[in-house]
Write a protein that holds these residues in place. Structure first.
Motif, PDB file in Angstrom:
ATOM      1  N   SER A 147      13.650  48.052  70.977  1.00  0.00           N
ATOM      2  CA  SER A 147      12.310  47.532  71.219  1.00  0.00           C
ATOM      3  C   SER A 147      11.812  46.828  69.964  1.00  0.00           C
ATOM      4  O   SER A 147      12.398  46.955  68.884  1.00  0.00           O
ATOM      5  CB  SER A 147      11.355  48.678  71.580  1.00  0.00           C
ATOM      6  OG  SER A 147      11.187  49.541  70.462  1.00  0.00           O
ATOM      7  N   ALA A 148      10.710  46.101  70.119  1.00  0.00           N
ATOM      8  CA  ALA A 148      10.154  45.394  68.971  1.00  0.00           C
ATOM      9  C   ALA A 148       9.780  46.372  67.869  1.00  0.00           C
ATOM     10  O   ALA A 148       9.995  46.102  66.681  1.00  0.00           O
ATOM     11  CB  ALA A 148       8.935  44.582  69.407  1.00  0.00           C
ATOM     12  N   GLN A 149       9.242  47.531  68.256  1.00  0.00           N
ATOM     13  CA  GLN A 149       8.846  48.527  67.269  1.00  0.00           C
ATOM     14  C   GLN A 149      10.053  49.095  66.536  1.00  0.00           C
ATOM     15  O   GLN A 149      10.041  49.230  65.302  1.00  0.00           O
ATOM     16  CB  GLN A 149       8.067  49.654  67.943  1.00  0.00           C
ATOM     17  CG  GLN A 149       7.543  50.707  66.969  1.00  0.00           C
ATOM     18  CD  GLN A 149       6.707  51.768  67.671  1.00  0.00           C
ATOM     19  OE1 GLN A 149       6.520  51.724  68.888  1.00  0.00           O
ATOM     20  NE2 GLN A 149       6.198  52.716  66.906  1.00  0.00           N
ATOM     21  N   LEU A 165      12.231  39.174  65.435  1.00  0.00           N
ATOM     22  CA  LEU A 165      11.178  40.120  65.786  1.00  0.00           C
ATOM     23  C   LEU A 165      10.345  39.583  66.937  1.00  0.00           C
ATOM     24  O   LEU A 165       9.968  40.327  67.850  1.00  0.00           O
ATOM     25  CB  LEU A 165      10.285  40.398  64.572  1.00  0.00           C
ATOM     26  CG  LEU A 165       9.188  41.445  64.790  1.00  0.00           C
ATOM     27  CD1 LEU A 165       9.802  42.779  65.205  1.00  0.00           C
ATOM     28  CD2 LEU A 165       8.346  41.604  63.529  1.00  0.00           C
ATOM     29  N   THR A 166      10.074  38.284  66.921  1.00  0.00           N
ATOM     30  CA  THR A 166       9.264  37.684  67.985  1.00  0.00           C
ATOM     31  C   THR A 166      10.045  37.571  69.291  1.00  0.00           C
ATOM     32  O   THR A 166       9.448  37.394  70.362  1.00  0.00           O
ATOM     33  CB  THR A 166       8.800  36.280  67.555  1.00  0.00           C
ATOM     34  OG1 THR A 166       9.936  35.464  67.264  1.00  0.00           O
ATOM     35  CG2 THR A 166       7.900  36.369  66.345  1.00  0.00           C
ATOM     36  N   THR A 184      12.227  40.001  70.280  1.00  0.00           N
ATOM     37  CA  THR A 184      12.613  41.328  70.734  1.00  0.00           C
ATOM     38  C   THR A 184      11.588  41.870  71.711  1.00  0.00           C
ATOM     39  O   THR A 184      10.396  41.905  71.407  1.00  0.00           O
ATOM     40  CB  THR A 184      12.730  42.295  69.542  1.00  0.00           C
ATOM     41  OG1 THR A 184      13.628  41.727  68.578  1.00  0.00           O
ATOM     42  CG2 THR A 184      13.248  43.654  69.985  1.00  0.00           C
ATOM     43  N   SER A 197       9.151  44.264  73.751  1.00  0.00           N
ATOM     44  CA  SER A 197       8.430  45.492  73.413  1.00  0.00           C
ATOM     45  C   SER A 197       8.434  46.433  74.607  1.00  0.00           C
ATOM     46  O   SER A 197       8.583  46.018  75.754  1.00  0.00           O
ATOM     47  CB  SER A 197       6.992  45.172  72.999  1.00  0.00           C
ATOM     48  OG  SER A 197       6.325  44.516  74.050  1.00  0.00           O
TER      49      SER A 197
END
Length: 215
Positions: A138-140, A209-210, A212, A214
């Motif tokens: 996940s983004a996190q 990151l953008t 990925t 969430s």
């Protein structure tokens, strides 16, 4: 600080580097590199680093293994940084055994060697963290893992810089010039390669990151 043990992850990274080296030295890799998209990717990527010459010198041989894959580029850059730093540590350790070394030189070398070992530890941790990423993160989770990678690579650079500090300043101006130059040249090369690796890590983190998802 005691010499760090070589964890299984480091051995796997070393094996990866050997495999990359084998791939890079196949007959195909020795063909002219003009207009080769694989080497053009390395050249283009290195232009964005602080030390492009060191970048090209350390990564061009692995163009066929990296194959325009950004994750492979980051992994290879970190692996090369580990081996360069390890080689530097071995050189410093060997220099410390020279006959006639002065007390201040011996102390500077000892401190430098401790810092280089700590740098190897940090780089190994960063590579292990990077290799633990999965495509489903996940983004996190991705941000957390990449933050750890960035922290450890930055720490490795700090240790390398601290090593160099031991050979500078007015107190060490009387140190054997050839002795000091030989060590600092090795450390500077390792630090440049590590700096370039961090640049690739930062770019990879920022770009993906953008992308990925969430949870």
């Amino acid at each position: 600080m005691a010499t760090p043990s070589l964890p299984l992850q480091f051995l796997l990274l070393t094996l990866l580097l050997l495999l990359l080296h084998t791939s890079a030295n196949t007959p195909q890799s020795r063909k002219p590199i003009a207009n080769n998209p694989l080497t053009d990717y390395i050249k283009s990527s290195c232009k964005a680093t602080r030390y492009p010459a060191a970048c090209l010198q350390s990564l061009m041989a692995y163009a066929n293994a990296i194959r325009q894959n950004e994750l492979r580029l980051v992994q290879t850059a970190l692996t090369v940084s580990i081996t360069r730093t390890q080689s530097c540590a071995f050189f410093v350790k060997t220099a410390a055994r020279q006959k006639g070394i002065q007390a201040r030189e011996a102390q500077a070398v000892k401190d430098c060697l401790d810092n280089m070992h700590s740098s190897i530890d940090s780089l190994t941790q960063s590579a292990k963290e990077l290799n633990g990423l999965t495509g489903r993160a996940s983004a996190q989770d991705f941000a957390w893992h990449m933050s750890n990678v960035q922290t450890w690579v930055s720490a490795a650079m700090t240790y390398q810089s601290t090593c160099l500090d031991g050979f500078s300043g007015p107190y060490y101006r009387t140190m054997n010039g050839r002795f000091k130059s030989a060590i600092t040249a090795k450390v500077v090369n390792a630090s440049q390669v590590t700096s370039n690796a961090l640049a690739f890590v930062n770019r990879f983190a920022s770009k993906h990151l953008t992308q990925t998802p969430s949870n």
